[in-house]
Scaffold this motif. Structure first.
Motif, PDB file in Angstrom:
ATOM      1  N   TYR A   1      -4.916   2.585  -3.804  1.00  0.00           N
ATOM      2  CA  TYR A   1      -3.635   2.704  -3.117  1.00  0.00           C
ATOM      3  C   TYR A   1      -2.934   1.349  -3.003  1.00  0.00           C
ATOM      4  O   TYR A   1      -1.829   1.274  -2.496  1.00  0.00           O
ATOM      5  N   ARG A   2      -3.607   0.297  -3.435  1.00  0.00           N
ATOM      6  CA  ARG A   2      -2.979  -1.029  -3.439  1.00  0.00           C
ATOM      7  C   ARG A   2      -2.180  -1.185  -4.727  1.00  0.00           C
ATOM      8  O   ARG A   2      -2.608  -0.792  -5.802  1.00  0.00           O
TER       9      ARG A   2
ATOM     10  N   GLU B   1       0.859  -1.187   0.000  1.00  0.00           N
ATOM     11  CA  GLU B   1       0.000   0.000   0.000  1.00  0.00           C
ATOM     12  C   GLU B   1       0.893   1.234   0.000  1.00  0.00           C
ATOM     13  O   GLU B   1       1.902   1.276   0.691  1.00  0.00           O
ATOM     14  N   THR B   2       0.509   2.233  -0.791  1.00  0.00           N
ATOM     15  CA  THR B   2       1.245   3.491  -0.838  1.00  0.00           C
ATOM     16  C   THR B   2       0.323   4.633  -0.414  1.00  0.00           C
ATOM     17  O   THR B   2      -0.900   4.495  -0.430  1.00  0.00           O
ATOM     18  N   ASP B   3       0.930   5.787  -0.055  1.00  0.00           N
ATOM     19  CA  ASP B   3       0.109   6.932   0.331  1.00  0.00           C
ATOM     20  C   ASP B   3      -0.312   7.772  -0.873  1.00  0.00           C
ATOM     21  O   ASP B   3      -1.042   8.749  -0.728  1.00  0.00           O
ATOM     22  N   LYS B   4       0.134   7.373  -2.045  1.00  0.00           N
ATOM     23  CA  LYS B   4      -0.206   8.072  -3.284  1.00  0.00           C
ATOM     24  C   LYS B   4      -1.051   7.155  -4.160  1.00  0.00           C
ATOM     25  O   LYS B   4      -0.718   5.984  -4.358  1.00  0.00           O
ATOM     26  N   ALA B   5      -2.160   7.657  -4.687  1.00  0.00           N
ATOM     27  CA  ALA B   5      -3.011   6.848  -5.571  1.00  0.00           C
ATOM     28  C   ALA B   5      -2.227   6.465  -6.823  1.00  0.00           C
ATOM     29  O   ALA B   5      -1.430   7.246  -7.346  1.00  0.00           O
ATOM     30  N   HIS B   6      -2.477   5.247  -7.300  1.00  0.00           N
ATOM     31  CA  HIS B   6      -1.694   4.753  -8.443  1.00  0.00           C
ATOM     32  C   HIS B   6      -2.083   5.399  -9.772  1.00  0.00           C
ATOM     33  O   HIS B   6      -1.271   5.417 -10.709  1.00  0.00           O
ATOM     34  N   GLU B   7      -3.301   5.906  -9.870  1.00  0.00           N
ATOM     35  CA  GLU B   7      -3.785   6.570 -11.082  1.00  0.00           C
ATOM     36  C   GLU B   7      -3.606   5.696 -12.331  1.00  0.00           C
ATOM     37  O   GLU B   7      -3.366   6.173 -13.428  1.00  0.00           O
ATOM     38  N   HIS B   8      -3.703   4.384 -12.118  1.00  0.00           N
ATOM     39  CA  HIS B   8      -3.642   3.411 -13.217  1.00  0.00           C
ATOM     40  C   HIS B   8      -2.310   3.428 -13.959  1.00  0.00           C
ATOM     41  O   HIS B   8      -2.246   3.144 -15.156  1.00  0.00           O
ATOM     42  N   VAL B   9      -1.235   3.735 -13.249  1.00  0.00           N
ATOM     43  CA  VAL B   9       0.100   3.778 -13.847  1.00  0.00           C
ATOM     44  C   VAL B   9       0.910   2.570 -13.380  1.00  0.00           C
ATOM     45  O   VAL B   9       0.996   2.291 -12.180  1.00  0.00           O
ATOM     46  N   ALA B  10       1.507   1.851 -14.325  1.00  0.00           N
ATOM     47  CA  ALA B  10       2.444   0.771 -14.022  1.00  0.00           C
ATOM     48  C   ALA B  10       3.861   1.328 -14.099  1.00  0.00           C
ATOM     49  O   ALA B  10       4.192   2.062 -15.034  1.00  0.00           O
TER      50      ALA B  10
ATOM     51  N   LEU C   1      -3.603  -1.809  -8.605  1.00  0.00           N
ATOM     52  CA  LEU C   1      -4.627  -2.778  -8.215  1.00  0.00           C
ATOM     53  C   LEU C   1      -5.920  -2.063  -7.845  1.00  0.00           C
ATOM     54  O   LEU C   1      -5.934  -0.866  -7.576  1.00  0.00           O
ATOM     55  N   THR C   2      -6.990  -2.814  -7.784  1.00  0.00           N
ATOM     56  CA  THR C   2      -8.288  -2.267  -7.415  1.00  0.00           C
ATOM     57  C   THR C   2      -8.338  -1.920  -5.930  1.00  0.00           C
ATOM     58  O   THR C   2      -7.573  -2.445  -5.123  1.00  0.00           O
ATOM     59  N   ASP C   3      -9.285  -1.053  -5.590  1.00  0.00           N
ATOM     60  CA  ASP C   3      -9.614  -0.828  -4.188  1.00  0.00           C
ATOM     61  C   ASP C   3     -10.224  -2.106  -3.618  1.00  0.00           C
ATOM     62  O   ASP C   3     -10.683  -2.974  -4.366  1.00  0.00           O
TER      63      ASP C   3
ATOM     64  N   GLY D   1       2.083  -6.691   2.559  1.00  0.00           N
ATOM     65  CA  GLY D   1       1.389  -7.922   2.929  1.00  0.00           C
ATOM     66  C   GLY D   1       2.304  -9.130   2.841  1.00  0.00           C
ATOM     67  O   GLY D   1       3.523  -9.014   2.658  1.00  0.00           O
ATOM     68  N   ARG D   2       1.707 -10.297   2.964  1.00  0.00           N
ATOM     69  CA  ARG D   2       2.457 -11.550   2.872  1.00  0.00           C
ATOM     70  C   ARG D   2       3.076 -11.667   1.492  1.00  0.00           C
ATOM     71  O   ARG D   2       2.459 -11.340   0.484  1.00  0.00           O
ATOM     72  N   ARG D   3       4.311 -12.175   1.444  1.00  0.00           N
ATOM     73  CA  ARG D   3       5.029 -12.257   0.184  1.00  0.00           C
ATOM     74  C   ARG D   3       5.479 -13.683  -0.105  1.00  0.00           C
ATOM     75  O   ARG D   3       5.668 -14.481   0.812  1.00  0.00           O
TER      76      ARG D   3
END
Length: 449
Positions: A277-278, A238-247, A262-264, A319-321
């Motif tokens: 944020y995922r 999880e990041t504090d910045k929205a991904h804005e659909h960018v890879a 990823l989706t919410d 999360g778990r890896r």
């Protein structure tokens, strides 16, 4: 057990009797050995095997699929919500793979847990090279979708269980493959049960049973392997910045890295107003260094932060890896008589650029189409000449993807400063020169094979 029935079968006799009711058993030699006649036998019921069976069913072709593991009992009424916010593996589906799932009418079921990729950013840690692909510039709806593996598998299994042209048998241990001029016999037994081997007969056998394919070994098909001396750490952050659909594709001295949108938890990844944020992470490290990345969340997040800077914002939770040794495994041949090896059994690739599963899906789609053409003209669906034609037809696409993956892995990890300068100049040129991006984007989306 035969999974598309509503009855748990406790022994071999019950399995055979149930199969008779479904008109799949054509001959019973005795009460412990059933020989069933099917057009297509599929060994391996993972994502590729299930997808191939559904592609065949879309053309009206029946298949029997054997899976060594036990399938879970699921229902369309089961809770669809994600049970673990940060615990999941994910797959990047190319635009072509999305189109294939649309063809068989499954994409509407999948897309709620998939997230669009609208842009791709590529850079190297500590260097000046930068490049970006944007969907508006390339005039596409998206470059692909990132989907949770658990959701993809759930929906594929549900679709197969409710498809009358697909017979699912799980807990099946394949033990022998016998070929004759007019067909294939597959011998198997059920895990955990003492009983004589069961047999299935078909016109063709397609092995989708993974990198260490049992069927490939039984056919005595060799492999060419290459150990990258790397391990992929795969998980969700999880990041504090929205991904804005960018890879974000990032190259480090250790190897290629990726952070994907990823989706919410309860949202649709194609919603324009979603603030996700995922992110899915593929972190590649030298073999032997994976333990600390797996066990120490703070170290893992700090390492990601150093590698990506502020491009993804601040990494605040992990999360778990899982850790996966990276080895390229290529079958020496993909067709032997009436048998085909497909998926990871045919080619297991480095995960850079997320091309492996998408290449498998293109293989499956082409073979299903060729088999359908045989059926329409009343010809043998397992004709070895047809299967060799399939193998030849797919080699160009496969070789191109394999060369690309290896070039990226080796090119971006080579420490030579001259090579490092050259690759960064190439990134800048790629970003600025006209007509290059559309070509690369077309290949990346799997639209030209």
């Amino acid at each position: 057990m035969i999974q598309n029935t509503d009855v748990n079968l406790s022994n071999a006799k019950d399995k055979v009797e149930n199969a008779v009711e479904k008109n799949v058993v054509k001959n019973i030699a005795d009460n412990s050995k059933a020989i069933t006649a099917q057009q297509v036998l599929i060994a391996g019921g993972g994502h590729v095997g299930l997808s191939f069976a559904l592609l065949l069913a879309n053309h009206g072709i029946a298949s029997t699929l054997l899976e060594k593991n036990s399938y879970p009992t699921i229902s369309p009424k089961d809770d669809d919500n994600r049970s673990h916010y940060l615990d999941s593996r994910n797959t990047a589906l190319s635009r072509r793979t999305v189109q294939i799932y649309q063809e068989i009418g499954l994409w509407d079921e999948l897309q709620s847990h998939a997230c669009r990729i609208d842009a791709v950013q590529v850079s190297e840690q500590g260097s000046f090279g930068r490049a970006q692909l944007n969907k508006a510039e390339e005039k596409v709806e998206s470059f692909g979708q990132v989907i949770e593996n658990a959701w993809l598998g759930r929906k594929l299994l549900l679709a197969a269980q409710h498809e009358p042209l697909i017979t699912l048998i799980d807990n099946a241990n394949v033990s022998a493959v016998t070929q004759k001029a007019d067909g294939v016999t597959l011998s198997f037994s059920y895990y955990g049960e003492e009983e004589q081997a069961q047999q299935l007969q078909g016109s063709v056998l397609v092995a989708c049973d993974g990198r260490d394919s049992t069927v490939r070994q039984l056919l005595d098909i060799g492999t060419t392997t290459y150990d990258y001396q790397q391990t992929a750490i795969v998980g969700v952050v999880e990041t504090d910045k929205a991904h804005e659909h960018v890879a974000i594709e990032r190259f480090s001295p250790a190897g290629p890295l990726a952070v994907l949108p990823l989706t919410d938890p309860n949202g649709d990844g194609n919603d324009e107003y979603q603030n996700g944020y995922r992110r899915s992470v593929v972190w590649v490290c030298p073999k032997g260094e994976e333990k600390r990345y797996l066990e120490d969340d703070a170290h893992f997040l700090q390492t990601l932060q150093q590698a990506f800077g502020q491009r993804a914002g601040k990494f605040i939770a992990a999360g778990r890896r899982g850790a996966y040794p990276l080895t390229r495994v290529l079958a020496d041949k993909q067709v032997d008589g009436r048998c085909v090896v497909m998926g990871n059994a045919a080619h297991t690739l480095h995960p850079v650029a997320g091309q492996g599963f998408n290449l498998c899906m293109r293989d499956a789609h082409v073979l299903a189409q060729m088999m359908n053409a045989q059926v329409l003209k009343g010809a043998d669906i397992g004709d070895p000449t047809l299967l060799k034609r399939y193998e030849k037809a797919r080699l160009s696409d496969q070789k191109r993807v394999i060369r690309f993956c290896d070039a990226v892995v080796h090119g971006f990890t080579h420490p030579n400063p001259v090579i490092k300068l050259a690759r960064n100049v190439a990134l800048v040129a790629f970003d600025k020169l006209p007509n290059i991006k559309p070509l690369v984007a077309t290949y990346a989306m799997g639209l030209k094979s």
